[in-house]
Scaffold this active site. Structure first.
Site: not given
Ligand code: LM2
Ligand code: CA
Length: 474
Positions: A187, A224
């Site tokens: 993330d 990401e």
């Protein structure tokens, strides 16, 4: 860190967004394994803040590395990983390494941990203020230091250059590897320094042979890094040397074309020529849990017909490692998953036609999508060949001599003879139906001795795709 370690006969990942561990275990056994899915991206494993009205995004506000969340307990997680591995389906954890929570009064977590968020104190880790960057707001994407050392929407920003912080993160990830997970979504990777991340990745354990992985296998890492190709200080090219990257430009271009803003014929050279990362470095997708809420350009389950066309194209084309989104229905951005009055997540209900109810969309259970996962497995190892287009939005291509797919996104019928590259015979179109007990429940396509067949996709058809492959021959 670029190999997802799918088992033979398995391919493509599905993001079971906000699903409970017990439900995922069952889904692996009853559906994903038998249908040939490769793996599941699960929601975050680490304890998060409990936030009023229980929005989905509370899970992106970690409070400790204890494995207790609304998806279930530590025991349930371990049980899920074992059961999914057993039926050939891998588990990938969404890991939040960039930050802890934002500021909240009386903060408590899903595992009952407490934190004094205003003073950056997380005793259940423990972290104190000195483990964080000095708070500042991310407000300048032309400045890499601002992007990486300040707070993303007020989320307290960990300093991954500190050995202490690195060790906490590595221990958390290694514990997951040791129970059998195959890798991680990283993330907010854009908001961390690639050099720090590379140190962290290098300290991860190998995957274990006892969980069915090859010897010396490294965890699959997909980072990401939101990069649509515009000019910003941070780019995806800084991240793909040691691990895979989530290819947002791939997603943007697919939605753009299937919405009618670019001709499908241009996909003849789909791949790096479009500015995408190399195929082996790319985790590809159509929509994710963020873009389906905050990016109106992106196709989602709400645009069902063209969405299924984009997903079918992704699964039919060999570029990248594909991830299918599996959503819950939402009317507003913040709305959490289907839940009861006490904030417990409800299980999906499964109907006779394979689809879900109870507020769960389960795109992965839509025939046009799961049959294309089977298609992808069947044509694995082949290239795109015999590309055809009508100069506009009707396209078709073969995958070696194993599969053929056609798309019609024009506002008129597709009805023509095309080379399918398949051995002569009758094939079941796996978009309009399925091959069941030797019978095709949808359209049948008749391939002649010369490999050609009449291909019809009327403009008003339920689906704008036709797909046949050697695994669904009558
Ligand atoms: C991600 N990738 O980098 C996730 O994919 C994305 O879903 C996360 O945002 C984000 N990074 C942080 O992990 C979501 C959501 C935000 C939400 C955060 C934290 O999209 O709206 O921010 O999770 O829960 C919320 C509030 C925001 C508030 C913040 C801090 O919307 O207004 O900022 O919490 O309390 C003051
Ligand atoms: Ca950061």
């Amino acid at each position: 860190h670029k190999d997802p370690h799918f088992k033979p006969g398995h391919d493509a990942m599905v993001h079971l967004f906000e699903w409970k561990w017990n439900d995922i275990a069952k889904e692996c056994e009853q559906f994903l394994g038998p249908m040939g899915f490769g793996g599941v991206q699960v929601s975050p494993l680490q304890e998060n803040l409990v936030i009023n009205n229980r929005p989905w995004w509370e899970r992106y506000q970690p409070i400790s590395y204890i494995w207790t969340t609304r998806s279930g307990s530590r025991e349930e997680f371990i049980n899920m990983v074992a059961r999914c591995n057993k039926v050939g389906v891998r588990i990938y954890v969404d890991a939040i390494l960039n930050h802890m929570s934002g500021n909240w009064q009386n903060a408590h977590g899903t595992g009952n941990s407490r934190a004094d968020t205003n003073s950056l104190s997380y005793p259940a880790v423990p972290y104190t203020a000195q483990n964080f960057h000095k708070p500042c707001a991310i407000n300048n994407y032309n400045d890499a230091v601002n992007v990486r050392n300040c707070e993303l929407t007020g989320l307290h920003d960990l300093d991954q250059s500190q050995e202490y912080v690195r060790n906490k993160l590595v221990d958390f990830m290694n514990a997951a590897i040791d129970v059998g997970v195959a890798g991680f979504r990283i993330d907010a990777a854009k908001h961390m320094w690639p050099a720090d991340l590379n140190v962290i990745y290098s300290r991860l354990h190998n995957l274990k042979t006892e969980h069915g992985f090859p010897a010396n296998a490294r965890p699959y890492i997909f980072q990401e890094v939101i990069d649509y190709g515009g000019k910003e200080a941070v780019s995806k090219h800084e991240y793909n040397s040691n691990a895979a990257v989530i290819e947002f430009k791939y997603a943007g271009e697919l939605s753009n074309a299937f919405r009618g803003n670019n001709l499908l014929k241009w996909f003849v050279n789909w791949g790096e020529k479009w500015g995408l990362l190399p195929s082996g470095d790319s985790l590809v997708f159509v929509d994710n849990h963020d873009t389906q809420r905050d990016n109106p350009q992106i196709l989602t389950y709400k645009n069902a017909k063209i969405y299924k066309m984009a997903v079918a194209f992704m699964l039919a084309h060999p570029f990248g490692t594909p991830r299918v989104m599996s959503s819950f229905d939402f009317q507003s951005k913040d709305q959490g998953p289907p839940q009861d009055g006490n904030g417990n997540i409800n299980s999906p209900t499964i109907k006779d036609d394979n689809s879900c109810g109870g507020g769960w969309i389960c795109e992965h259970r839509w025939r046009q999508i799961y049959n294309m996962v089977r298609f992808r497995n069947t044509v694995k190892g082949t290239d795109v060949n015999n590309w055809w287009d009508n100069g506009s939005n009707q396209i078709a291509f073969c995958r070696g001599n194993a599969g053929f797919v056609a798309f019609n996104a024009d506002q008129y019928d597709l009805n023509t003879n095309l080379k399918t590259c398949l051995p002569a015979g009758q094939y079941c179109d796996v978009i309009s139906g399925s091959l069941q007990n030797g019978k095709c429940t949808g359209k049948t396509v008749n391939v002649q001795q010369n490999g050609e067949a009449r291909i019809e996709i009327p403009k008003g058809a339920d689906d704008g795709v036709l797909a046949i492959h050697v695994g669904a021959k009558l």
